[in-house]
Design a protein around this motif. Sequence first.
Motif, short mmCIF file in Angstrom:
data_model
loop_
_atom_site.label_atom_id
_atom_site.label_comp_id
_atom_site.label_asym_id
_atom_site.label_seq_id
_atom_site.Cartn_x
_atom_site.Cartn_y
_atom_site.Cartn_z
N SER B 137 -7.75 -2.05 5.65
CA SER B 137 -6.26 -1.78 5.72
C SER B 137 -5.97 -0.61 6.32
O SER B 137 -6.57 0.43 6.13
N CYS B 138 -4.75 -0.24 6.94
CA CYS B 138 -4.62 0.79 7.91
C CYS B 138 -3.16 1.47 7.12
O CYS B 138 -2.40 0.92 6.52
N THR B 139 -2.96 2.82 7.76
CA THR B 139 -1.70 3.29 7.77
C THR B 139 -1.16 3.35 9.05
O THR B 139 -1.80 4.06 10.04
N PRO B 140 -0.07 3.00 9.14
CA PRO B 140 0.54 2.88 10.71
C PRO B 140 0.74 4.24 11.24
O PRO B 140 1.19 5.16 10.56
N CYS B 146 2.50 -3.31 14.97
CA CYS B 146 1.92 -4.64 14.68
C CYS B 146 2.93 -5.34 13.82
O CYS B 146 2.96 -6.76 14.08
N HIS B 147 3.73 -4.77 13.06
CA HIS B 147 4.43 -5.73 12.08
C HIS B 147 5.59 -6.49 13.20
O HIS B 147 6.19 -7.82 12.81
N SER B 148 6.00 -5.96 14.25
CA SER B 148 6.67 -6.65 14.99
C SER B 148 6.07 -7.78 15.92
O SER B 148 6.98 -8.76 15.96
N HIS B 197 -0.35 -4.31 -7.69
CA HIS B 197 -0.63 -3.29 -7.13
C HIS B 197 -1.11 -3.44 -5.48
O HIS B 197 -0.25 -2.71 -4.57
N PHE B 198 -1.55 -4.51 -5.48
CA PHE B 198 -1.81 -4.83 -3.98
C PHE B 198 -0.60 -5.11 -3.21
O PHE B 198 -0.29 -4.65 -2.21
N ARG B 199 0.23 -5.86 -3.91
CA ARG B 199 1.57 -6.43 -3.08
C ARG B 199 2.51 -5.05 -2.68
O ARG B 199 2.96 -4.96 -1.94
N LYS B 200 2.42 -4.17 -4.02
CA LYS B 200 2.93 -2.88 -3.74
C LYS B 200 2.55 -2.06 -2.32
O LYS B 200 3.22 -1.42 -1.89
N THR B 201 1.26 -2.18 -2.40
CA THR B 201 0.54 -1.27 -1.22
C THR B 201 0.75 -1.93 -0.12
O THR B 201 1.28 -1.08 0.86
N THR B 202 0.57 -3.12 0.17
CA THR B 202 1.04 -3.74 1.29
C THR B 202 2.68 -3.50 1.78
O THR B 202 2.91 -3.25 2.90
N SER B 203 3.40 -3.71 0.79
CA SER B 203 5.09 -3.52 1.00
C SER B 203 5.14 -2.05 1.41
O SER B 203 6.00 -1.82 2.29
N LYS B 205 3.28 -0.07 2.73
CA LYS B 205 2.55 -0.08 4.17
C LYS B 205 3.64 -0.37 5.19
O LYS B 205 4.14 0.30 6.29
N ARG B 206 4.29 -1.51 4.89
CA ARG B 206 5.32 -2.01 5.75
C ARG B 206 6.58 -0.97 6.19
O ARG B 206 7.09 -0.96 7.13
N SER B 207 6.81 -0.21 5.15
CA SER B 207 7.79 0.51 5.20
C SER B 207 7.55 1.78 6.05
O SER B 207 8.26 2.64 6.21
#
Lengths: 266, 346, 302, 424
Positions: B137-140, B146-148, B197-203, B205-207
């Motif tokens: 997993s990355c940090t944008p 990519c989210h677009s 925790h996983f879901r928090k991490t990914t959301s 990242k999205r922000s």
Amino acid sequence: MKTERTFLGVPIVKPKVGFFDLSSCEGCQLQMLNNEASLLDFLSLVEIVNFREGMKEKSDDYDIAFVEGSVTRADEEERLKIIRRNAGVVVALGSCACFGGVNQLKNRFNDLEWVKRQVYGDFPIETQEAKPISAFVKVDLEIYGCPIKKEEVEKIVTKLVLGQEITHPNYPVCMECKANENVCLFDLGEPCLGPVTRAGCDSWCPSNRMGCWGCRGPAPAANLKQLEKIAEQKNISKERLLDRLECFGGFGEAAREMRTKVEGGR
Amino acid sequence: MIFKVFQAGEMETLFGLLSVNRIVGPVEKGRDVDGKPLYDFDVVYDFKDLKLDYGQTIHSAKNYFLPYRENLCTFTFDNGDWQKEVDFGADRAHVFFGLHSCDINALNKLDKVLMGNIYPNPFYGAKRSNMFIVGYSCTPTPSCFCHSMGTDSVLHGFDLFLTRMGDEYFAEVQSARAYHILERMETREPTHEDHLHFRKTTSKKRSLFTCEVDTSDLTKILDMEFESEVWEKWGDKCLSCGTCANVCPTCYCYGVEEEVNMDFSHARKVKQLYSCNLVDFAEVAGGHNFRPESSTRLKYRYYHKHRGFVEAYEESLCVGCGRCGNACLADITVPEVIASVREGEK
Amino acid sequence: MENKLQFVDLATSHGKKNSHPGIEHFEYSYKAEITNLYPLTKTEKLYQIQIVDPRERKDFTFQPGQFVMLELPGIGEAPFSISSSPIRHGDLELCIRRVGKMTNFLDRVKRGTKVGISGPFGTHFPVEEMVDNDILLIAGGLGIVPLRSPIMSVLENRSRYGRVDIIYGAREPLELLFTYQYGMWKQFDINLDIIVDKADDKWTGPVGLITEILQKRIDNGTPNDFRKKTNAIVCGPPVMFKFVCEMLIKAGLPMEKMFVSLERRMHCGRGKCCRCNIGSTYTCIEGPVFDYWSVLNLKEAI
Amino acid sequence: MKVNCNIDIKHLTRVEGHGSIQIRIEDGKVRKANWEVVETPRFFEAMLVGKHYENAPYICGRICGICSIGHTLASIRAIENGFEFTPSEQTGKLRILLKHMETLQSHILHLYFLAAPDFLGVGSVLPLVDTHPEVVQAALRLKLLANDMCDEVGGRRLHPTRTVVGGFTMLPDKYQLKNFQQRLKDSLADLTASADLFATFVIPVFQRETEFVSLKGEGDYPFIGGRLVSTDGVIKEEHEYRAMSNEYMADWSTSKLSRLSRKSLAVGALARLNNNFNGLGPPAREISEKLGLTPVNHNPFMNNVAQLVECVQVVMQSIEIIDTLLDTPWQEPKQRLEVKEGIGVGAVEVPRGILYHCLEFDKEGRIKKADCVIPTSQNHANIHHDIEDLAEWCVEQGKNDKEIELIAEMLVRAYDPCISCSVH
Ligand SMILES: Cc1cc2nc3c(=O)[nH]c(=O)nc-3n(C[C@H](O)[C@H](O)[C@H](O)COP(=O)(O)OP(=O)(O)OC[C@H]3O[C@@H](n4cnc5c(N)ncnc54)[C@H](O)[C@@H]3O)c2cc1C
Ligand code: SF4
Ligand code: SF4
Ligand code: SF4
């Protein structure tokens, strides 16, 4: 010419070739000898009948003349014309022959007397503006590079012997540089002419982290205007860009225009 | 899918377990003028060289499955006749350690063209079938979008995908091979907290994305703006250098050349990745060029990626990795080009 | 070493589950022999090419309008339309113009040379669907080459078609291809109209543009038949397409009954190299034969 | 029978560049004995004026296609001296290594491709491909090794790309260096065989008292920088190079000429060896002695032997250098340096002898004045006077015109002149 072999049933003659040098460092000829690993194959492809730097025998009966160097004196003009008369195909070998090479750097002063004095003082010496051989005779094929790249020459000569049309890459050095996965010199703060220089050298200099100096001349779609903008944006002075653009003579008019601009700005 | 969790320290164990194979991963290639590290994929021999927290690499990893240059076949000549030999150019399996979701998605897209029903390409296939992929997993970065493009997460196409969560890694296990390898490490089953925790991490990242591309109705807009003057504006800048296609994880088009050995005993057919921005890309017999201006060539690149591919596969051929924009010396970036086309020339 | 990944060899996995049928055939070419060749004009030659292996030859089938990739080992590979009758399977005729690297060398090879053939590739002219209809074949210059295969096909099934017209234009009489076949075509009740841009001493036929003949043909036919019963097949230089197709549309021919064959640069013929893309359509897979409706929808097609 | 001959060799073959030999002997009297340099001048010293300093190594490398590395290094040294910058130890080692490989490749090229055909009675190396395949193969192997190493260290065998002011743009791969070290060790067998081959060659016993000029080494051989010495006892510092080279013009040459204590001087492998015999390692010394070369030797034909000795020397030294490079972790490839107004001189022993570059800068680092003194130009006068004496010697020996022609050509070739370089 004797027929020695065929390719796909088509008879292929082993051409007689000569190597000739005008004003140059003779490095391009030497590159031919630098082909240690494939030199013998090369010799099976062509018959060398004239190669002053490498052999004593010489003959004026040759099909292909590889001419290295630029013309800087009247006697060279004469020699070149004789070569043209003798040869079926004249190949300009290396940037000196194609564009004038580093030799043409003296032209930029537009003052041959000053140039002569600078080096020889009052001693009389003969010279003229350095010019590519195409300024004097018809050139059938140009092989770019300072120095020429042996792999490329071998490929070209094989095609020549097979009687195939020879084309150069139409894209700039960047294409090869990226394919070699190099770090871009601009990212390192160095200037590079890769975006405007004709490829074929396999990004020789950038692969060694030296920005391209444009020895192969411009690529067909060279966007010099944009390159100037890029340099400006990256804090690379016009002088440094110009140093490279005018180094080998390939960028001709564009480099001269830029010199006027730079000198005007001083 | 099966999930596991393991301690961050176990990462080196994982690397060690996989290191009987050749591992390709992000490494530092140098520093730029400002001292910022520059990354690229390369063979990694030492865990210390593996820079998992790379932002983005300059080039994609495609050289390992879609080489810039590749021998398509070799001919051997004998007495007027010839034999053709084809070698798909794969002789071992590779581990790809640390691919981001954009790059794995890029592979999935390439699979569609190169491994689809019509003439699947064995040169790609041979390498693709021998990839063990550890996603990471990355940090944008500021140029990631990519989210677009819908590629900020990846659903398949990897063996193992790791997401950093504090001192631990959350592992998505997708292949039996990966499962067996994890069995040799210390892992535990994820708890409900881990899931949250996983879901928090990914959301989170999205922000973090700062770069956006509006893709709604893009195929139609591209058609409507075919004659738009914005293309000329970008075309004026473009160097026709092909850099964008070379660094792109999904650009796959190529040219072919044949060459005969100096002793005429052999010949080779060589494929070279090409780019639609190069001046002779669409030149045909007789010298006619279908796209003589750099603007038309640049336009075509966008057409292929954001319209044609969408038509054929209902997804874009761009994963929003931002590499082409980063590498382009003329600063031509996908988000800016698309935004300007959307707006039309004002 | 249990962590060692097992190498999957695609070259040998053929036939196993999950592997693509024929994947190893991607670079496969049939070895074929140039059994005969002769010049048609100064720049074009007709090559008769036969796949060497009798089985492969028999299994090789194609539809009129399709093309093959012809490979001269070490020299190059290029797409060429098959110009012979489909019933002849792997016994092909290609008419090739000398224009560049590969074709210039091809011009020098002799009878008996072994070449590689792959294909057939691409879409074809739907001659089957034109049964009971009139067919209008319009060719400019080298465009007659891809039309020769549907012409043959129609000749061989003459009773199944209505009126057949060939309108063929060339720059000058010396550039006309397949002159030796005109008599036969006419005998098969085909209206053959030939026009040249520039006449020479011997030329007695019409001089002018293809569109002039076409206009006459349109004016002479019954408009209703034209709209309902006619199919057009058009091939030639890009400028010609535009004029001819626009004329046909004006005459009421539905676009989906007009077929054109486009030319683009191709390096694979298999939808991989992208070089032939128009907009983003692969000419090698979705073409080279398109109906005119599709062409209109392709940006920068003609 | 009285010796009579009229030799006019226009554009001598198997040398780099254009030079001509004229010898006219009438009734045993030498009427004319000339070495003539007709090469076209290219005016590098003028080209550089106004250019930013970073151009100098790049452009000057183009003075010569054989010793481009030497020229590049000389320019770099001049610039670094001018800016009072001392390169790192690592850079120093890599530069010597690179220069050694240039020396090896250039000497092998000369010995086998340019000189050996004379001794074997053929016109070029080409017939040897069939008659002496093992000789040709050995030569190609040695040259390939040297060239490959130049690629690895300098980026390119000809007109190097990694050598820049301050150091290198990129460092070689240690794994490759290790491989090269092995290849160097293996190459000693080819060099020993070469020595055996050259021992069979009949070297003319011609002598002429000569002043030999070179750098004086303090460890490395041959070298970059240091003091300038002559066999006549002159000693100068690097920046005093003008006092050592004393360039002047003469109407028979487009190249400048040099003199010191006598009417001419000689530089090159023989000069280096005459001045630094004690600096040779044991294997090189052994071969030198075996081939009858001990200082001070005044036979110009022995320059061929000196080159062979140097090949052994540079191979041995390179093996050592690689050892120390492998033992230390890589440092930064390049250091930054401050641009200063001033003047800098770089003296480097290149294959054909001592090479000086002198550059003067303004405060922005633009070149105000440039001067390059090339080894071959320092040798021209000596070649000329050698030809004069050689003609007399030939008369004494009663040689016929074919023999005189060959021996005169061989003499010039022995100097391994780089004529286009001398008329840069
Ligand atoms: C579907 C199709 C059917 C064709 N049928 C015929 C035919 O029946 N007879 C015939 O004579 N020609 C035909 N052509 C054109 C033929 O493919 C080209 O003339 C040939 O590729 C030129 O190859 P070359 O190596 O000799 O030329 P090159 O030296 O490669 O190039 C000469 C010129 O041709 C262009 N070119 C190169 N490769 C291609 C390519 N693959 N396709 C198109 N242009 C190219 C170059 O840009 C250049 O302008 C067809 C092309 C297509 C796409
Ligand atoms: S990179 Fe540029 S300067 Fe270097 S060899 Fe290539 S074209 Fe010449
Ligand atoms: S868009 Fe940028 S990277 Fe791509 S070809 Fe143009 S200038 Fe090069
Ligand atoms: S965008 Fe261009 S370079 Fe990339 S795959 Fe498409 S055609 Fe090829």
